[in-house]
Design an enzyme around this catalytic site. Structure first.
Site, PDB file in Angstrom:
ATOM      1  N   SER A 139       5.983 -37.620  -7.393  1.00 24.79           N
ATOM      2  CA  SER A 139       5.460 -36.642  -8.347  1.00 24.79           C
ATOM      3  C   SER A 139       5.214 -35.348  -7.598  1.00 24.79           C
ATOM      4  O   SER A 139       4.881 -35.375  -6.408  1.00 24.79           O
ATOM      5  CB  SER A 139       4.149 -37.132  -8.969  1.00 24.79           C
ATOM      6  OG  SER A 139       3.532 -36.111  -9.731  1.00 24.79           O
ATOM      7  N   TYR A 152      -4.266 -40.139  -7.740  1.00 16.36           N
ATOM      8  CA  TYR A 152      -2.840 -40.255  -8.056  1.00 16.36           C
ATOM      9  C   TYR A 152      -2.015 -39.383  -7.116  1.00 16.36           C
ATOM     10  O   TYR A 152      -0.972 -39.816  -6.608  1.00 16.36           O
ATOM     11  CB  TYR A 152      -2.622 -39.836  -9.504  1.00 16.36           C
ATOM     12  CG  TYR A 152      -1.200 -39.862  -9.983  1.00 16.36           C
ATOM     13  CD1 TYR A 152      -0.599 -41.040 -10.389  1.00 16.36           C
ATOM     14  CD2 TYR A 152      -0.461 -38.680 -10.074  1.00 16.36           C
ATOM     15  CE1 TYR A 152       0.709 -41.058 -10.868  1.00 16.36           C
ATOM     16  CE2 TYR A 152       0.845 -38.680 -10.540  1.00 16.36           C
ATOM     17  CZ  TYR A 152       1.423 -39.874 -10.938  1.00 16.36           C
ATOM     18  OH  TYR A 152       2.712 -39.881 -11.407  1.00 16.36           O
TER      19      TYR A 152
END
Length: 252
Positions: A139, A152
């Site tokens: 990501s 995250y």
């Protein structure tokens, strides 16, 4: 056209479904692996109806036995896994100081250790056969950080570093390992976040869109194109790389 076997974790919907469809279009035999078997079966059915070859496989990437069982099922139905796409993931949006260790463990178990379990299961066979493609879905949060996604972001940063190291370890074995980092992508998960943000959902998505130089959110098909590139036989001299698919949102 390829005839190789591809495993896509979290392959039932969103980015994972886009990857599953794109690989099937390229001729890969696709195992749509997901915790939600019912949705995975529907995605596999749609792929088959479009002329591709796909099966649905139950998998829980937080459970090593489940991962091993899924890989064994794929081998029995399609053949050994030659392309592994580690896409399964989960997140919730909150400030770091509002999180707790239960949350940390869930984020790391799914987003980081999940990929470790899959790779630890399939890479030995790739080495033995002298061919493999591992594509880990990272990501841009792991590259540059992202507000309300501290844990995250850390997990995805770990995926990027892990990918580079594994790539070095297997570089002489015919196995490549690369990371694809999506930017903001129009998926059910993103829309759920927008709806639950306590703000006007259209304004939240509009703000994200305006931040992207291309003035649109990514589609799952945009991410899938990058995965298909790394999965191809012709990409055999590319390893340890991190490719951002973000419409120019991040360029560093």
């Amino acid at each position: 056209m390829s005839n190789r076997v591809a495993l896509v974790t979290g392959g039932a919907q969103g980015i994972g479904a886009g990857i599953s469809r794109r690989l099937a279009e390229a001729g890969f035999r696709v195992a749509v692996a997901d915790l939600n078997l019912e949705v995975a079966q529907q995605t596999a059915k749609e792929i088959t109806a479009a002329g591709g070859e796909a099966i649905a496989v139950p998998i829980d990437v937080t459970d090593t036995a489940s991962v091993q069982a899924a890989v064994a099922q794929i081998a029995a139905s399609l053949g050994p896994v030659e392309i592994a796409v580690n896409n399964a993931g989960w997140d919730d949006f909150m400030t770091f100081l509002d999180t707790d260790e239960v949350f940390w463990d869930k984020i790391l178990d799914i987003n980081f250790k999940g990929a470790l379990r899959v790779n630890h299961t399939v890479v030995p066979g790739m080495i033995e056969r002298g061919f493999g493609r591992v594509i880990n879905i990272g990501s841009d949060a792991g590259r540059v950080g992202s507000s309300l996604e501290a844990v995250y972001s850390g997990a995805k940063g770990g995926i990027i570093a892990f990918t580079k190291t594994l790539a070095r370890e297997v570089a002489t074995k015919g196995v490549t390992v690369n990371t694809v980092c999506p930017g903001p992508t129009d998926t059910p998960a993103l829309r759920k976040f927008a709806d639950n943000s306590g703000q006007d959902a259209d304004k939240v998505l509009g703000g994200m869109t305006r931040a992207v130089p291309m003035k649109r959110l990514a589609l799952p098909s945009d991410i899938a194109a990058a995965v298909a590139f790394f999965a191809a036989d012709e990409a055999g001299y590319i390893t340890g790389q991190t490719l951002s698919v973000s419409g120019g949102l991040t360029m560093a």
